[in-house]
Motif scaffolding. Structure first.
Motif, PDB file in Angstrom:
ATOM      1  N   ALA A  36       0.845  -1.191   0.000  1.00 14.64           N
ATOM      2  CA  ALA A  36       0.000   0.000   0.000  1.00 14.64           C
ATOM      3  C   ALA A  36       0.881   1.242   0.000  1.00 14.64           C
ATOM      4  O   ALA A  36       2.066   1.196   0.339  1.00 14.64           O
ATOM      5  CB  ALA A  36      -0.928   0.012   1.214  1.00 14.64           C
ATOM      6  N   VAL A  37       0.288   2.370  -0.376  1.00 15.76           N
ATOM      7  CA  VAL A  37       0.923   3.680  -0.266  1.00 15.76           C
ATOM      8  C   VAL A  37       0.193   4.439   0.831  1.00 15.76           C
ATOM      9  O   VAL A  37      -1.028   4.600   0.783  1.00 15.76           O
ATOM     10  CB  VAL A  37       0.867   4.452  -1.596  1.00 15.76           C
ATOM     11  CG1 VAL A  37       1.487   5.838  -1.441  1.00 15.76           C
ATOM     12  CG2 VAL A  37       1.574   3.669  -2.705  1.00 15.76           C
ATOM     13  N   PHE A  76       4.424   6.886   1.303  1.00 18.21           N
ATOM     14  CA  PHE A  76       5.359   5.837   1.695  1.00 18.21           C
ATOM     15  C   PHE A  76       4.863   4.476   1.200  1.00 18.21           C
ATOM     16  O   PHE A  76       3.712   4.105   1.435  1.00 18.21           O
ATOM     17  CB  PHE A  76       5.490   5.774   3.217  1.00 18.21           C
ATOM     18  CG  PHE A  76       6.044   7.022   3.839  1.00 18.21           C
ATOM     19  CD1 PHE A  76       7.412   7.231   3.895  1.00 18.21           C
ATOM     20  CD2 PHE A  76       5.209   7.984   4.368  1.00 18.21           C
ATOM     21  CE1 PHE A  76       7.932   8.372   4.474  1.00 18.21           C
ATOM     22  CE2 PHE A  76       5.710   9.135   4.942  1.00 18.21           C
ATOM     23  CZ  PHE A  76       7.078   9.338   4.996  1.00 18.21           C
ATOM     24  N   LEU A  77       5.739   3.720   0.547  1.00 15.04           N
ATOM     25  CA  LEU A  77       5.398   2.366   0.145  1.00 15.04           C
ATOM     26  C   LEU A  77       5.619   1.433   1.337  1.00 15.04           C
ATOM     27  O   LEU A  77       6.712   1.404   1.916  1.00 15.04           O
ATOM     28  CB  LEU A  77       6.263   1.925  -1.032  1.00 15.04           C
ATOM     29  CG  LEU A  77       6.036   0.498  -1.550  1.00 15.04           C
ATOM     30  CD1 LEU A  77       4.604   0.304  -2.011  1.00 15.04           C
ATOM     31  CD2 LEU A  77       7.010   0.192  -2.693  1.00 15.04           C
ATOM     32  N   VAL A  78       4.593   0.699   1.721  1.00 13.31           N
ATOM     33  CA  VAL A  78       4.686  -0.222   2.857  1.00 13.31           C
ATOM     34  C   VAL A  78       4.083  -1.565   2.474  1.00 13.31           C
ATOM     35  O   VAL A  78       3.338  -1.681   1.497  1.00 13.31           O
ATOM     36  CB  VAL A  78       3.948   0.327   4.104  1.00 13.31           C
ATOM     37  CG1 VAL A  78       4.562   1.628   4.579  1.00 13.31           C
ATOM     38  CG2 VAL A  78       2.454   0.493   3.837  1.00 13.31           C
ATOM     39  N   ALA A  99       9.341   0.102   3.219  1.00 11.05           N
ATOM     40  CA  ALA A  99      10.227  -0.297   2.124  1.00 11.05           C
ATOM     41  C   ALA A  99      11.360   0.692   1.896  1.00 11.05           C
ATOM     42  O   ALA A  99      12.394   0.333   1.351  1.00 11.05           O
ATOM     43  CB  ALA A  99       9.413  -0.454   0.836  1.00 11.05           C
ATOM     44  N   GLY A 100      11.178   1.947   2.307  1.00 12.93           N
ATOM     45  CA  GLY A 100      12.184   2.965   2.054  1.00 12.93           C
ATOM     46  C   GLY A 100      12.008   3.654   0.717  1.00 12.93           C
ATOM     47  O   GLY A 100      12.809   4.517   0.351  1.00 12.93           O
ATOM     48  N   PHE A 119       1.033   0.518  -9.224  1.00 16.77           N
ATOM     49  CA  PHE A 119       2.093   1.168  -8.455  1.00 16.77           C
ATOM     50  C   PHE A 119       3.146   1.767  -9.399  1.00 16.77           C
ATOM     51  O   PHE A 119       3.537   1.147 -10.393  1.00 16.77           O
ATOM     52  CB  PHE A 119       2.791   0.157  -7.537  1.00 16.77           C
ATOM     53  CG  PHE A 119       1.992  -0.245  -6.337  1.00 16.77           C
ATOM     54  CD1 PHE A 119       2.122   0.427  -5.128  1.00 16.77           C
ATOM     55  CD2 PHE A 119       1.102  -1.314  -6.409  1.00 16.77           C
ATOM     56  CE1 PHE A 119       1.398   0.045  -4.011  1.00 16.77           C
ATOM     57  CE2 PHE A 119       0.366  -1.706  -5.299  1.00 16.77           C
ATOM     58  CZ  PHE A 119       0.515  -1.031  -4.099  1.00 16.77           C
ATOM     59  N   TRP A 120       3.600   2.961  -9.016  1.00 12.53           N
ATOM     60  CA  TRP A 120       4.710   3.628  -9.691  1.00 12.53           C
ATOM     61  C   TRP A 120       5.720   4.018  -8.614  1.00 12.53           C
ATOM     62  O   TRP A 120       5.400   4.761  -7.688  1.00 12.53           O
ATOM     63  CB  TRP A 120       4.248   4.880 -10.434  1.00 12.53           C
ATOM     64  CG  TRP A 120       3.252   4.603 -11.520  1.00 12.53           C
ATOM     65  CD1 TRP A 120       1.926   4.332 -11.375  1.00 12.53           C
ATOM     66  CD2 TRP A 120       3.507   4.570 -12.925  1.00 12.53           C
ATOM     67  NE1 TRP A 120       1.329   4.132 -12.594  1.00 12.53           N
ATOM     68  CE2 TRP A 120       2.282   4.275 -13.572  1.00 12.53           C
ATOM     69  CE3 TRP A 120       4.649   4.775 -13.705  1.00 12.53           C
ATOM     70  CZ2 TRP A 120       2.185   4.173 -14.960  1.00 12.53           C
ATOM     71  CZ3 TRP A 120       4.536   4.682 -15.092  1.00 12.53           C
ATOM     72  CH2 TRP A 120       3.322   4.378 -15.701  1.00 12.53           C
ATOM     73  N   ILE A 121       6.938   3.483  -8.693  1.00 15.36           N
ATOM     74  CA  ILE A 121       7.970   3.788  -7.710  1.00 15.36           C
ATOM     75  C   ILE A 121       8.594   5.141  -8.053  1.00 15.36           C
ATOM     76  O   ILE A 121       8.964   5.392  -9.198  1.00 15.36           O
ATOM     77  CB  ILE A 121       9.053   2.695  -7.684  1.00 15.36           C
ATOM     78  CG1 ILE A 121       8.399   1.311  -7.505  1.00 15.36           C
ATOM     79  CG2 ILE A 121      10.067   2.968  -6.581  1.00 15.36           C
ATOM     80  CD1 ILE A 121       7.566   1.159  -6.251  1.00 15.36           C
TER      81      ILE A 121
END
Length: 654
Positions: free
Chosen positions: A452-453, A469-471, A505-506, A517-519
């Motif tokens: 999730a973000v 934050f990506l978790v 995830a950082g 999802f887009w990092i």
């Protein structure tokens, strides 16, 4: 913890559904995938328990799927017993004994085909050699090897007898190798005289000798494989040739029964505190996700020839070279060298000659080969390719399209995979044959992965294209177990917020209107250079260790090929060079960092100043440094700076 809202400026509207022909050929169909998602959502533990019974051969069944009593130190498949090497090799002997397990090609052009029966014998003989040298269950073994078959043999042999291996990338320096030997208290080092890379011989034994000369008192034995025939020094009573260690060893070695949560390996990744982190992975959970992702993401089938170009010194080479392909009975390619020797057609030549059907590489390699032009790949027969993959960093849409059109000839789906050393296997990735892909997006989380973000309060961001934050909100089997010897650092690094319930995830990320999802980049100070994660603090520590340097700060700068390059700001102990330029000192510092950490960490740019931009409390304002490195105009508030005039020096204007 505070983070400005991240608004996406990347708008990518192109969509690529899988062709009907490809979909008909895949193992995974849309209905089956939906069922997996539904089952995982309804019963997370039951889902993974069923997958573990289905995919792993157990010596003793587990009696508990997930133990969360001591979260975040989750334990999967408690009281179950297995052996990872047994699952990779022994169970293949019934049906795949004569099937090719490994096609090896050395950079000089030597080629070797190794069947599962031959690989099993190689691993057993070397496992017996390890035992004969006093290595037993729980001992740590450092593997510092070129990218050759024997590196995989060494990893599998350790797994077979229950020793914990820690592979160190062959490009790392003596200092970096020494740090890892000492942190693991390794009993043995396995290396080679040298390895072929970039048209040169990398003198691995010489580097290992340098590391061991500086301490490393735990090391009792060094096993050396003769690869290049270069002259080396063998120390009596410590060093032994691989072939001598194997003499008179039997071709069968019983697989040691291991508890599901017993460590399989340690793999060191850079940390923002300067000290590398020993990521500890357990046996059963790691193996399970290596297998499931081979099936789901790569659609691995019996006739495939799979090539992951990663070195075994990185997690990608662990999961998708040493373990995942073998555990699924696949045929894989291992290539020793770089993609540009003897020319920029080497990768495509290997694909054509060995009939590669699935090709998995890093965006940095794709960008470098793209710059070499279309004519080179078009001169090779790439018709056997059916699936392409990317790993290591987000791939920019331009490179994605080139990969799709020129290499995949507009018929091969691309699986853009997001995962980490700490996750052990793919977390977010397309499922080929089902997922509609978008250039630059890793699409959706896999079944059983609750990604999730969220905002800084841990609340899921539902607005499309709003960054956060990506978790990962639920534990998964291949997750990191802890940081070797430092449980508190594990908690502080990966579970620092959200009441310790979510794995951080950082990375920052967004989700688009389709839930893809887009990092968007790192939220910490870890650089991603050519697919390698490098801690800024490690590079800064190396710079400051030089006798002429008083202080240093390192940031990433966008780079067309590498993804990010290393940009260093240095304060010398003496006077600042005139105009902030000193070519001789810059060359010396670049060589120094290469010696301290490895060539991959050499700064591309070094700028000198009288001081660094700090707040009055002494905190370096890294956002300013990143802005300056990019050559952008400073728009941030600088009122808290101790000395605003320093900015002109940092910009090269004074």
């Amino acid at each position: 913890m505070a983070q400005d809202n991240i608004e996406s400026t990347l708008l990518e509207n192109r969509r690529f559904p899988p062709s009907d022909a490809f979909t008909r050929s895949t193992r995974m169909q849309a209905q089956t995938l939906d069922q997996l998602y539904d089952k995982a959502a309804a019963d997370h533990e039951g889902f993974w328990g069923d997958m573990a019974r289905q995919e792993i051969d157990w010596f003793k069944p587990f009696d508990q799927v997930l133990d969360s009593d001591n979260a975040p130190f989750y334990r999967w498949f408690e009281n179950g017993e297995l052996n990872v090497s047994y699952n990779c090799l022994d169970r293949q002997l019934e049906t795949n004994a004569d099937k090719t397990a490994i096609i090896f090609e050395g950079e000089p052009g030597d080629v070797e085909h190794i069947s599962y029966r031959e690989l099993y014998q190689k691993v057993c003989i070397f496992a017996n050699a390890l035992k004969n040298q006093g290595v037993s269950k729980g001992d740590r073994v450092i593997i510092y090897m070129p990218m050759i078959t024997e590196a995989v043999v060494a990893m599998q042999a350790c797994a077979r007898i229950g020793a914990i291996h820690s592979v160190v990338f062959g490009g790392f320096s003596a200092s970096a190798l020494k740090d890892r030997i000492e942190d693991t208290s390794a009993k043995m080092v396995i290396t080679a005289d040298g390895g072929h890379r970039g048209g040169k011989i990398i003198t691995l034994k010489e580097t290992a000798d340098q590391a061991l000369a500086e301490g490393c008192d735990s090391v009792e034995t060094v096993i050396v494989f003769r690869r290049c025939g270069n002259d080396i020094t063998m120390q009596a009573d410590r060093d032994i040739w691989w072939h001598d260690a194997e003499k008179n060893q039997p071709e069968h070695c019983p697989a040691q029964a291991m508890q599901a949560s017993d460590p399989l390996f340690l793999l060191y990744t850079s940390g923002s505190t300067g000290k590398p982190k020993g990521i500890q992975h357990a046996s059963a959970g790691y193996l399970l996700n290596a297998i499931t992702t081979m099936r789901w993401v790569f659609d691995i089938q019996s006739a495939d020839v799979f090539w992951c170009t990663a070195d075994v010194g990185w997690i990608t080479g662990h999961t998708y070279v040493a373990y995942g392909p073998l555990a699924t009975g696949s045929t894989m390619v291992i290539y020793e060298g770089v993609p540009t020797v003897p020319d920029a057609g080497r990768f495509w030549d290997v694909c054509a000659r060995h009939g590669v059907t699935i090709f998995y590489t890093a965006p940095t390699a794709i960008r470098a080969l793209m710059k070499a032009g279309d004519a080179i790949p078009k001169s090779y027969d790439l018709s056997r390719l059916r699936l392409l993959g990317t790993v290591g960093e987000p791939i920019n849409p331009e490179a994605w399209m080139w990969y799709h059109e020129v290499i995949g000839q507009s018929r091969c789906p691309i699986v853009d995979t997001w995962w980490q050393t700490e996750t052990g296997a793919h977390m977010i990735a397309p499922v080929p044959g089902v997922t509609v892909t978008k250039p630059g997006s890793c699409t959706k989380a896999l079944p059983g992965i609750d990604a999730a973000v969220v905002n800084e309060n841990g609340e899921e961001i539902t607005q499309a294209n709003q960054g956060g934050f990506l978790v990962i909100r639920k534990p998964w089997p291949s997750m990191i177990q802890t940081i070797w010897g430092d449980d508190q650092r594990y908690k502080d690094t990966y579970w620092p917020y959200f009441d310790g319930k979510y794995y951080l995830a950082g990375d920052s990320a967004r989700r688009d209107e389709d839930g893809y999802f887009w990092i968007m980049g790192r939220i910490d100070d870890v650089l991603n250079v050519s697919g390698h994660r490098l801690g800024t603090m490690e590079i800064e520590s190396a710079l400051v260790a030089h006798q002429s340097v008083a202080e240093a700060a390192v940031v990433g700068k966008p780079h067309d090929i590498k993804g990010e390059s290393v940009f260093a700001y240095v304060v010398l102990k003496g006077n600042r060079p005139d105009g902030g330029v000193d070519e001789a000192m810059t060359a010396e510092l670049r060589a120094w960092v290469a010696d301290q950490i490895g060539p991959i960490a050499k700064p591309d740019d070094i700028r000198y100043a009288d001081n660094l931009p700090k707040t009055r409390s002494g905190k370096i304002m890294r956002r300013l440094l990143r802005t300056i490195a990019k050559g952008e105009q400073i728009t941030q508030d600088t009122s808290t700076l101790e000395n605003e005039s320093i900015l002109l020096q940092l910009q090269g204007k004074a």
